[in-house]
Scaffold this motif. Structure first.
Motif, PDB file in Angstrom:
ATOM      1  N   THR A  62      14.978  -7.162  -3.165  1.00 42.95           N
ATOM      2  CA  THR A  62      14.359  -8.473  -3.744  1.00 42.95           C
ATOM      3  C   THR A  62      13.223  -8.301  -4.803  1.00 42.95           C
ATOM      4  O   THR A  62      12.821  -9.137  -5.316  1.00 42.95           O
ATOM      5  N   GLY A  63      13.036  -7.141  -4.918  1.00 43.45           N
ATOM      6  CA  GLY A  63      11.618  -6.911  -6.021  1.00 43.45           C
ATOM      7  C   GLY A  63      10.363  -6.560  -5.590  1.00 43.45           C
ATOM      8  O   GLY A  63       9.578  -6.510  -6.069  1.00 43.45           O
ATOM      9  N   SER A  64      10.061  -7.297  -4.235  1.00 51.09           N
ATOM     10  CA  SER A  64       8.748  -7.322  -3.670  1.00 51.09           C
ATOM     11  C   SER A  64       8.785  -6.967  -2.420  1.00 51.09           C
ATOM     12  O   SER A  64       9.772  -7.375  -1.513  1.00 51.09           O
ATOM     13  N   VAL A  65       7.596  -6.618  -1.653  1.00 51.06           N
ATOM     14  CA  VAL A  65       7.479  -6.170  -0.496  1.00 51.06           C
ATOM     15  C   VAL A  65       6.583  -7.446   0.233  1.00 51.06           C
ATOM     16  O   VAL A  65       5.599  -7.593  -0.089  1.00 51.06           O
ATOM     17  N   ASP A  66       7.033  -8.156   1.558  1.00 50.56           N
ATOM     18  CA  ASP A  66       6.222  -8.966   2.100  1.00 50.56           C
ATOM     19  C   ASP A  66       5.755  -8.518   3.309  1.00 50.56           C
ATOM     20  O   ASP A  66       6.489  -8.313   4.305  1.00 50.56           O
ATOM     21  N   PRO A  67       4.503  -8.170   3.287  1.00 48.67           N
ATOM     22  CA  PRO A  67       3.861  -7.469   4.574  1.00 48.67           C
ATOM     23  C   PRO A  67       3.870  -8.441   5.696  1.00 48.67           C
ATOM     24  O   PRO A  67       3.715  -7.854   7.138  1.00 48.67           O
ATOM     25  N   ALA A  68       3.759  -9.688   5.445  1.00 45.81           N
ATOM     26  CA  ALA A  68       3.923 -10.617   6.736  1.00 45.81           C
ATOM     27  C   ALA A  68       5.118 -10.718   7.242  1.00 45.81           C
ATOM     28  O   ALA A  68       5.179 -11.610   8.384  1.00 45.81           O
ATOM     29  N   ASN A  69       6.091 -10.236   6.703  1.00 41.36           N
ATOM     30  CA  ASN A  69       7.494 -10.332   7.299  1.00 41.36           C
ATOM     31  C   ASN A  69       8.172  -8.913   7.296  1.00 41.36           C
ATOM     32  O   ASN A  69       9.085  -8.667   6.442  1.00 41.36           O
ATOM     33  N   PRO A  70       7.853  -7.961   8.076  1.00 42.07           N
ATOM     34  CA  PRO A  70       8.566  -6.817   8.221  1.00 42.07           C
ATOM     35  C   PRO A  70       9.686  -6.726   8.975  1.00 42.07           C
ATOM     36  O   PRO A  70      10.128  -7.612   9.462  1.00 42.07           O
ATOM     37  N   PRO A  71      10.594  -5.677   8.714  1.00 42.10           N
ATOM     38  CA  PRO A  71      11.668  -5.525   9.151  1.00 42.10           C
ATOM     39  C   PRO A  71      11.819  -5.644  10.723  1.00 42.10           C
ATOM     40  O   PRO A  71      10.769  -5.146  11.217  1.00 42.10           O
ATOM     41  N   ARG A  72      12.786  -6.137  11.196  1.00 37.94           N
ATOM     42  CA  ARG A  72      12.860  -6.094  12.835  1.00 37.94           C
ATOM     43  C   ARG A  72      13.043  -4.806  13.467  1.00 37.94           C
ATOM     44  O   ARG A  72      13.724  -3.999  12.841  1.00 37.94           O
ATOM     45  N   ASP A  73      12.245  -4.512  14.753  1.00 37.55           N
ATOM     46  CA  ASP A  73      12.318  -3.522  15.420  1.00 37.55           C
ATOM     47  C   ASP A  73      13.275  -3.699  16.484  1.00 37.55           C
ATOM     48  O   ASP A  73      13.091  -4.409  17.350  1.00 37.55           O
ATOM     49  N   ASP A  74      14.422  -3.069  16.648  1.00 40.75           N
ATOM     50  CA  ASP A  74      15.555  -3.349  17.418  1.00 40.75           C
ATOM     51  C   ASP A  74      15.520  -2.709  18.706  1.00 40.75           C
ATOM     52  O   ASP A  74      16.245  -2.602  19.725  1.00 40.75           O
ATOM     53  N   SER A  75      14.388  -1.891  19.073  1.00 37.39           N
ATOM     54  CA  SER A  75      14.255  -1.028  20.411  1.00 37.39           C
ATOM     55  C   SER A  75      13.693  -2.086  21.391  1.00 37.39           C
ATOM     56  O   SER A  75      13.230  -3.172  21.006  1.00 37.39           O
ATOM     57  N   PRO A  76      13.667  -1.603  22.606  1.00 40.33           N
ATOM     58  CA  PRO A  76      13.226  -2.453  23.614  1.00 40.33           C
ATOM     59  C   PRO A  76      11.637  -2.810  23.573  1.00 40.33           C
ATOM     60  O   PRO A  76      11.471  -4.044  24.004  1.00 40.33           O
ATOM     61  N   ARG A  77      11.081  -2.128  22.891  1.00 38.89           N
ATOM     62  CA  ARG A  77       9.654  -2.335  22.772  1.00 38.89           C
ATOM     63  C   ARG A  77       9.522  -3.586  21.808  1.00 38.89           C
ATOM     64  O   ARG A  77       8.565  -4.388  21.655  1.00 38.89           O
ATOM     65  N   GLY A  78      10.319  -3.534  20.621  1.00 45.31           N
ATOM     66  CA  GLY A  78      10.435  -4.708  19.717  1.00 45.31           C
ATOM     67  C   GLY A  78      10.589  -5.925  20.515  1.00 45.31           C
ATOM     68  O   GLY A  78      10.313  -6.846  19.789  1.00 45.31           O
ATOM     69  N   LEU A  79      11.708  -5.946  21.155  1.00 39.88           N
ATOM     70  CA  LEU A  79      12.057  -7.178  22.131  1.00 39.88           C
ATOM     71  C   LEU A  79      10.789  -7.643  22.867  1.00 39.88           C
ATOM     72  O   LEU A  79      10.576  -8.860  22.954  1.00 39.88           O
ATOM     73  N   ILE A  80      10.031  -6.738  23.446  1.00 39.29           N
ATOM     74  CA  ILE A  80       8.836  -7.241  24.244  1.00 39.29           C
ATOM     75  C   ILE A  80       7.851  -7.650  23.412  1.00 39.29           C
ATOM     76  O   ILE A  80       7.134  -8.760  23.610  1.00 39.29           O
ATOM     77  N   ARG A  81       7.537  -7.097  22.117  1.00 39.18           N
ATOM     78  CA  ARG A  81       6.779  -7.736  21.255  1.00 39.18           C
ATOM     79  C   ARG A  81       7.208  -9.257  20.603  1.00 39.18           C
ATOM     80  O   ARG A  81       6.268  -9.811  20.533  1.00 39.18           O
ATOM     81  N   ASN A  82       8.312  -9.146  20.433  1.00 44.13           N
ATOM     82  CA  ASN A  82       8.809 -10.609  19.950  1.00 44.13           C
ATOM     83  C   ASN A  82       8.777 -11.549  20.868  1.00 44.13           C
ATOM     84  O   ASN A  82       8.145 -12.658  20.729  1.00 44.13           O
ATOM     85  N   LEU A  83       8.986 -11.300  22.155  1.00 41.26           N
ATOM     86  CA  LEU A  83       8.793 -12.371  23.311  1.00 41.26           C
ATOM     87  C   LEU A  83       7.325 -12.744  23.648  1.00 41.26           C
ATOM     88  O   LEU A  83       6.824 -13.730  23.683  1.00 41.26           O
ATOM     89  N   TRP A  84       6.232 -11.676  23.212  1.00 39.75           N
ATOM     90  CA  TRP A  84       5.130 -11.871  23.330  1.00 39.75           C
ATOM     91  C   TRP A  84       4.520 -12.740  22.152  1.00 39.75           C
ATOM     92  O   TRP A  84       3.651 -13.560  22.634  1.00 39.75           O
ATOM     93  N   ARG A  85       5.092 -12.436  20.902  1.00 39.85           N
ATOM     94  CA  ARG A  85       4.669 -13.386  20.010  1.00 39.85           C
ATOM     95  C   ARG A  85       4.841 -14.900  20.039  1.00 39.85           C
ATOM     96  O   ARG A  85       4.435 -15.836  19.798  1.00 39.85           O
ATOM     97  N   ILE A  86       6.275 -14.961  20.877  1.00 37.38           N
ATOM     98  CA  ILE A  86       7.074 -16.129  20.978  1.00 37.38           C
ATOM     99  C   ILE A  86       5.999 -17.044  22.290  1.00 37.38           C
ATOM    100  O   ILE A  86       5.749 -18.137  22.006  1.00 37.38           O
ATOM    101  N   PHE A  87       5.530 -16.393  23.234  1.00 40.11           N
ATOM    102  CA  PHE A  87       4.988 -17.022  24.206  1.00 40.11           C
ATOM    103  C   PHE A  87       3.327 -17.077  24.094  1.00 40.11           C
ATOM    104  O   PHE A  87       2.657 -18.023  24.431  1.00 40.11           O
ATOM    105  N   PHE A  88       2.899 -15.946  23.247  1.00 38.06           N
ATOM    106  CA  PHE A  88       1.402 -16.062  23.481  1.00 38.06           C
ATOM    107  C   PHE A  88       0.915 -16.095  21.910  1.00 38.06           C
ATOM    108  O   PHE A  88      -0.328 -16.122  21.567  1.00 38.06           O
ATOM    109  N   GLY A  89       1.947 -16.253  20.906  1.00 36.50           N
ATOM    110  CA  GLY A  89       1.397 -16.298  19.388  1.00 36.50           C
ATOM    111  C   GLY A  89       1.035 -14.913  19.075  1.00 36.50           C
ATOM    112  O   GLY A  89       1.062 -13.879  19.611  1.00 36.50           O
ATOM    113  N   GLY A  90       0.780 -14.786  17.489  1.00 40.95           N
ATOM    114  CA  GLY A  90       0.508 -13.546  16.860  1.00 40.95           C
ATOM    115  C   GLY A  90       1.224 -13.160  16.109  1.00 40.95           C
ATOM    116  O   GLY A  90       1.816 -12.373  15.484  1.00 40.95           O
TER     117      GLY A  90
END
Length: 90
Positions: A62-90
């Motif tokens: 893409t030519g640029s790096v967007d720190p607000a949109n990092p690559p997804r973490d496919d580990s179970p910890r990443g799933l928990i983090r994503n669910l936390w963001r969905i329900f509690f924001g952040g």
């Protein structure tokens, strides 16, 4: 306060953003999380690896790096983090 952001290169030692550590530090400025020019390809979207031209592994071509949109973490910890963001924001 600097934040540790996951790098899209996934530990590539030739990455000039994280130097193979998989994370880089970023401190949001007064305007917040702003994209910046990729330091590995200098915005050209391509890198030369062993004589062959390939899509940049740091910015995924893409030519640029967007720190607000990092690559997804496919580990179970990443799933928990994503669910936390969905329900509690952040």
């Amino acid at each position: 306060m600097p934040k540790h952001i996951r790098c899209a290169c996934r530990g590539e030692p030739d990455c000039r953003l994280c130097f193979g550590r998989k994370f880089y530090e970023y401190e949001p400025g007064p305007r917040g999380w702003m994209p910046f020019v990729c330091p590995t390809c200098s915005g050209t979207r391509e890198v030369t690896v062993e004589g062959a031209v390939e899509k940049c592994f740091t910015c995924a071509g893409t030519g640029s790096v967007d720190p607000a949109n990092p690559p997804r973490d496919d580990s179970p910890r990443g799933l928990i983090r994503n669910l936390w963001r969905i329900f509690f924001g952040g």
